[in-house]
Design an enzyme around this catalytic site. Sequence first.
Site, PDB file in Angstrom:
ATOM      1  N   MET A  30       0.899  -1.122   0.053  1.00  0.00           N
ATOM      2  CA  MET A  30       0.047   0.108  -0.074  1.00  0.00           C
ATOM      3  C   MET A  30       0.893   1.235  -0.016  1.00  0.00           C
ATOM      4  O   MET A  30       0.524   2.387   0.420  1.00  0.00           O
ATOM      5  CB  MET A  30      -0.813  -0.011   1.234  1.00  0.00           C
ATOM      6  CG  MET A  30      -1.738  -1.268   1.343  1.00  0.00           C
ATOM      7  SD  MET A  30      -3.455  -1.031   1.930  1.00  0.00           S
ATOM      8  CE  MET A  30      -3.052  -0.865   3.765  1.00  0.00           C
ATOM      9  N   GLY A  31       2.253   1.143  -0.493  1.00  0.00           N
ATOM     10  CA  GLY A  31       3.005   2.082  -0.594  1.00  0.00           C
ATOM     11  C   GLY A  31       3.481   2.806   0.746  1.00  0.00           C
ATOM     12  O   GLY A  31       3.527   1.717   1.768  1.00  0.00           O
ATOM     13  N   LEU A  33       6.846   3.186   1.582  1.00  0.00           N
ATOM     14  CA  LEU A  33       7.745   1.824   1.875  1.00  0.00           C
ATOM     15  C   LEU A  33       8.878   2.201   2.586  1.00  0.00           C
ATOM     16  O   LEU A  33       9.056   3.198   2.873  1.00  0.00           O
ATOM     17  CB  LEU A  33       8.203   1.453   0.399  1.00  0.00           C
ATOM     18  CG  LEU A  33       7.229   1.299  -0.916  1.00  0.00           C
ATOM     19  CD1 LEU A  33       7.704   0.856  -1.967  1.00  0.00           C
ATOM     20  CD2 LEU A  33       6.139   0.004  -0.257  1.00  0.00           C
ATOM     21  N   HIS A  37       9.450  -3.455   3.587  1.00  0.00           N
ATOM     22  CA  HIS A  37       8.979  -3.922   2.179  1.00  0.00           C
ATOM     23  C   HIS A  37      10.064  -4.210   1.281  1.00  0.00           C
ATOM     24  O   HIS A  37      10.028  -5.211   0.226  1.00  0.00           O
ATOM     25  CB  HIS A  37       8.279  -2.573   1.685  1.00  0.00           C
ATOM     26  CG  HIS A  37       6.917  -2.230   2.296  1.00  0.00           C
ATOM     27  ND1 HIS A  37       7.009  -0.880   2.915  1.00  0.00           N
ATOM     28  CD2 HIS A  37       5.723  -2.832   2.371  1.00  0.00           C
ATOM     29  CE1 HIS A  37       5.805  -0.869   3.581  1.00  0.00           C
ATOM     30  NE2 HIS A  37       5.087  -1.990   3.111  1.00  0.00           N
ATOM     31  N   ASP A 150       2.101  -9.138   9.640  1.00  0.00           N
ATOM     32  CA  ASP A 150       0.668  -9.314   9.500  1.00  0.00           C
ATOM     33  C   ASP A 150       0.289 -10.879   9.480  1.00  0.00           C
ATOM     34  O   ASP A 150       0.233 -11.384   8.442  1.00  0.00           O
ATOM     35  CB  ASP A 150       0.084  -8.571   8.218  1.00  0.00           C
ATOM     36  CG  ASP A 150       0.589  -7.265   8.491  1.00  0.00           C
ATOM     37  OD1 ASP A 150       0.221  -6.758   9.595  1.00  0.00           O
ATOM     38  OD2 ASP A 150       0.885  -6.510   7.536  1.00  0.00           O
ATOM     39  N   VAL A 176      11.253  -7.439   9.741  1.00  0.00           N
ATOM     40  CA  VAL A 176      12.277  -6.658   9.940  1.00  0.00           C
ATOM     41  C   VAL A 176      11.969  -5.549  10.892  1.00  0.00           C
ATOM     42  O   VAL A 176      11.056  -5.006  10.981  1.00  0.00           O
ATOM     43  CB  VAL A 176      12.481  -5.856   8.440  1.00  0.00           C
ATOM     44  CG1 VAL A 176      13.652  -5.119   8.462  1.00  0.00           C
ATOM     45  CG2 VAL A 176      12.713  -6.754   7.325  1.00  0.00           C
ATOM     46  N   SER A 185       6.937  -0.596  10.409  1.00  0.00           N
ATOM     47  CA  SER A 185       5.772  -0.350   9.917  1.00  0.00           C
ATOM     48  C   SER A 185       5.370   1.071   9.319  1.00  0.00           C
ATOM     49  O   SER A 185       6.069   2.045   9.790  1.00  0.00           O
ATOM     50  CB  SER A 185       4.704  -0.656  11.121  1.00  0.00           C
ATOM     51  OG  SER A 185       3.416  -0.041  10.854  1.00  0.00           O
TER      52      SER A 185
HETATM   53  O1  PAF Z   1      -0.029  -5.689   3.678  1.00  0.00           O
HETATM   54  C1  PAF Z   1      -0.626  -4.723   2.996  1.00  0.00           C
HETATM   55  O2  PAF Z   1       0.157  -3.701   2.633  1.00  0.00           O
HETATM   56  C2  PAF Z   1      -2.010  -5.007   2.254  1.00  0.00           C
HETATM   57  O3  PAF Z   1      -2.929  -5.447   3.277  1.00  0.00           O
HETATM   58  C3  PAF Z   1      -2.107  -5.692   0.994  1.00  0.00           C
HETATM   59  C4  PAF Z   1      -1.707  -7.041   1.214  1.00  0.00           C
HETATM   60  C5  PAF Z   1      -1.134  -5.104  -0.056  1.00  0.00           C
HETATM   61  C6  PAF Z   1      -3.702  -5.639   0.489  1.00  0.00           C
HETATM   62  O4  PAF Z   1      -3.940  -4.372   0.317  1.00  0.00           O
END
Ligand code: PAF
Length: 279
Positions: A30-31, A33, A37, A150, A176, A185
């Site tokens: 969801m950006g 980053l 990520h 998550d 991480v 996060s």
């Molecule tokens: O973990 C996330 O960033 C979001 O829940 C995902 C998996 C990209 C779905 O929108």
Amino acid sequence: MQVCRTVEECRHVLSNFRQASETIGLVPTMGFLHDGHMALVTEARKRTDRVVTTIFVNPTQFGEASDLDAYPRDEDHDLKMLAAAGVDVVLIPDVSDVYPDGDETIVETTRMANMLHGKVRPGHFRGVTTVVARLFNFTQPDIAVFGEKDYQQLQVIKRMTRDLGFPIEIVGVPIVREADGLAMSSRNVRLTAEDRAASLVLNRSLDAAQAAQTTDPKQLRDIISNVISSEPRAKLHGLDVVQADTLHDITPGYDGPVAIMLSADFGGVLLLDQRVITP
Ligand code: PAF
């Protein structure tokens, strides 16, 4: 790195890779980053010839419009990070491309989505599986990589993938952490300095649970609750100790890995952490 603003454009680019018999790894995000990520991207790069990342702040997984609006965004920074990490394609679709006018299809894991964290965020995991199923169809990857932070999300996505028969391997990547132990996060930037310091109690509580060398759910819960309650700024929100693969309760005789899933509120910012303990 190719940046696609429509699903159609992305399909076209990826079909060229497939025609050249190249394998594709998907990293949905969801950006906003961070290095967490990037660990997902690195894992995808190791395993596949091409990496596609999606940046899409998915409205269907947010309970309240205010949460969606408050979600941090920084596309320029994201694109620089992804280019530096060697990503081949970034898909940044419009909401109307992912959820066309008149859309009425949802994907839901009926049990796993509505337990544990899903109980306090009704509809959240349905939103996640609905969008991830669409992203899978848009990109048709060989593998898709998600963070273990998550933890329930990862298990929900694994179950959906298996149940719907997507020919995609779901890869989980360990959390991480910042140098002081806080799980990375996008929400961490919203913590005040005091809450940022207080949030270290999460990792400390998990360390204490692991050090106890037990998989007994009651003992694990007690240890975590005691450590968290020693930090006045932390409000324990969720604490679950479950079978790691199925998220079922720990029943007598169960001797497999146990997942501790933890969430706590620090001044209005909800943070998650997690640990799997193997007997
Ligand atoms: O973990 C996330 O960033 C979001 O829940 C995902 C998996 C990209 C779905 O929108």
